[in-house]
Design an enzyme around this catalytic site. Structure first.
Site, PDB file in Angstrom:
ATOM      1  CB  SER A   1      -8.476   1.020   5.342  1.00 29.15           C
ATOM      2  OG  SER A   1      -9.127   2.406   5.114  1.00 29.15           O
TER       3      SER A   1
ATOM      4  CE  LYS B   1      -4.006   2.035   2.500  1.00 30.76           C
ATOM      5  NZ  LYS B   1      -4.855   1.772   3.638  1.00 30.76           N
TER       6      LYS B   1
ATOM      7  CB  SER C   1      -8.049   3.934   2.383  1.00 33.79           C
ATOM      8  OG  SER C   1      -7.395   3.351   3.440  1.00 33.79           O
TER       9      SER C   1
END
Ligand code: GLN
Length: 459
Positions: A165, A66, A141
């Site tokens: 997320s 990420k 997210s």
């Protein structure tokens, strides 16, 4: 997961992953592809294997990172314009541990800028598309990471979960996603969102892969004072063969939850009962405060954490300034996304004198009630099984212009972060239109290892 050995080289694994990443370019998963370095690292591992030297537990395993984890490979942008140009001199502890075992990062993945969001549509680089339906959101997210695993580009991906997320995009894309107990994995070197709820975790295709990654990444880190001693590797995975008590939350069983999700929950409860476990209905009335408390506490911490981005020290600096003050103004106005700005404003508002008692302090008290609610629940049951979100993946554009509708997506995920308890998304079938469904298995603090093991009962 496939690990490099005498039969399959690390270079082969990495090249295959890079090829797939290119093949799925239209999903907008990656913000950076680490081609050269990844192949170089793979070759080094292959040389070791050829020489018969010892290699790590993740030798040659390609993974996606990420884009809010700091490493010197590529820019760390957190999908925000304001961080573009930031090359980190440091490596996040979690990444260092994975790489010490031979894992190879093939790319950085897209997210809602600074992890603010539930759909990856708040990214400066545009949305990531759902692995099962290109007209729908990936969730967020950590949308890019979830889709990278769901499309089988990589064996695993990292994520951060401040309010859902990891769990929500995992459920939107039909894979496993773990938010560990708060403090289990070091946050050092990860772009901070809300320091009291941020957790580092993973997306995988199986519970066993999750266990392997957790055994590597967990543990105390002198660079993160909130990390816990390594309870993960000391805990016993065995769920003693007594029938388990599984709680379902009464307040979540209502019309506002999609009927196919409720059906999936019912089916998994029946499966557990058929295996001799007991389903117990729980009343958890304090959870109704979770979303409001979260959207006060988190913006307050966000406002503090984002105050460091001033155009002087990190990444982007606006050219349109005539003085120091206007440099701050322009850099922050041009560099942050609208959702980042909204949270900075809410955060400063709830912390301001005159409003602190009415908002922040109240939310902190509600948080204590929620912590106690979970403690009470876990005195009655071993685990809780609940929806992750009220709906399966929604359409791109459907909620992005309506912040409250987007925040409501988080109604079932945020309480875990406020309480610090672990939650594991498990795949739970498909909707009639073939969209993945997921549920979250929740346990008491430090039960992560048992939780992952118990997830196998739900397959
Ligand atoms: N969707 C939640 C939010 O927007 C959670 C985000 C996260 O976990 N990073 O705050």
């Amino acid at each position: 997961m496939k690990i490099a050995n005498k039969k399959i080289t690390a270079e082969r694994l990495v090249r295959d992953a890079l090829k797939k990443a290119k093949h799925f370019a239209d999903y907008n998963i990656f913000t950076f592809i680490n081609e050269e370095n990844a192949i170089k690292k793979a070759r080094e591992i292959d040389e070791k294997i050829a020489k018969g030297e010892k290699v790590g537990k993740l030798a040659g395993v390609p993974y996606a990172l990420k884009d809010n984890f700091l490493t010197p490979e590529g820019e760390t942008t957190a999908s925000a314009h304001i961080l573009q140009g930031l090359t980190s001199p440091i490596t996040a502890t979690a990444v260092a541990k994975l790489e010490a075992e031979g894992a190879i990062m093939i790319g950085r993945t897209n997210l809602d800028a600074f992890a603010h969001g539930s759909s990856t549509e708040n990214s400066y680089f545009g949305p990531t598309l759902n692995a099962y339906d290109k007209e729908r959101v990936a969730g967020g997210s950590s949308g890019g990471s979830a889709v990278a695993v769901a499309l089988d580009i990589v064996e695993f991906a990292t994520g951060t979960d401040t309010g859902g997320s990891i769990r929500q995009p995992a459920s939107f894309n039909g894979i496993y996603g773990l938010k560990p107990t708060y403090g289990c994995i070091s946050r050092y070197g990860v772009v901070a969102m809300a320091s009291s709820t941020d957790c580092i975790g993973f997306f995988t295709k199986t519970p066993d892969d999750m266990d392997l990654l957790m055994s590597i990444a967990s543990g105390q880190d002198p660079k993160d004072m909130t990390t816990l001693p390594d309870y993960y590797n000391e805990s016993d995975a065995k769920n003693e063969r007594k029938p388990h008590k599984i709680g379902v939350i009464k307040e979540f069983d209502n019309e506002s939850v999609n009927s196919e999700i409720r059906r999936a929950l019912k089916e998994k409860c029946e499966l557990l009962e058929s295996k001799g476990h007991k389903i117990i209905e729980l009343e958890m009335p304090s959870l109704k405060y979770a979303l409001s408390a979260y959207y006060i506490i988190v913006p307050a911490e966000v406002a503090s954490n984002l105050s460091r981005y001033d155009g002087i020290r990190y990444g982007f600096r606006s050219e349109n300034s005539t003085s120091l003050d206007s440099l701050y103004d322009h850099t922050r106005s041009e560099g942050f996304m609208p959702e980042n700005k909204r949270r900075i404003m809410i955060g400063n508002f709830v912390l301001s004198s005159g409003f602190y008692d009415a908002y922040f302090l109240k939310a902190a008290k509600a948080r204590t009630l929620i912590i106690k609610e979970y403690e009470k629940a876990f005195s009655k049951v071993d685990y809780i099984l609940s929806p992750v979100a009220p709906n399966p993946a929604f359409k791109l554009g459907e909620k992005v212009n309506d912040p409250v509708a987007m925040y409501l997506e988080d109604v079932m995920s945020v309480s875990l972060n406020l309480a610090g308890v672990p939650g594991l998304t498990i795949p739970a079938g498909r909707t009639k239109t073939d969209l993945p469904l997921g549920l979250q298995l929740v346990g008491p603090r430090r039960s992560d290892k048992k939780l992952i093991e118990f997830a196998k009962e739900l397959i």
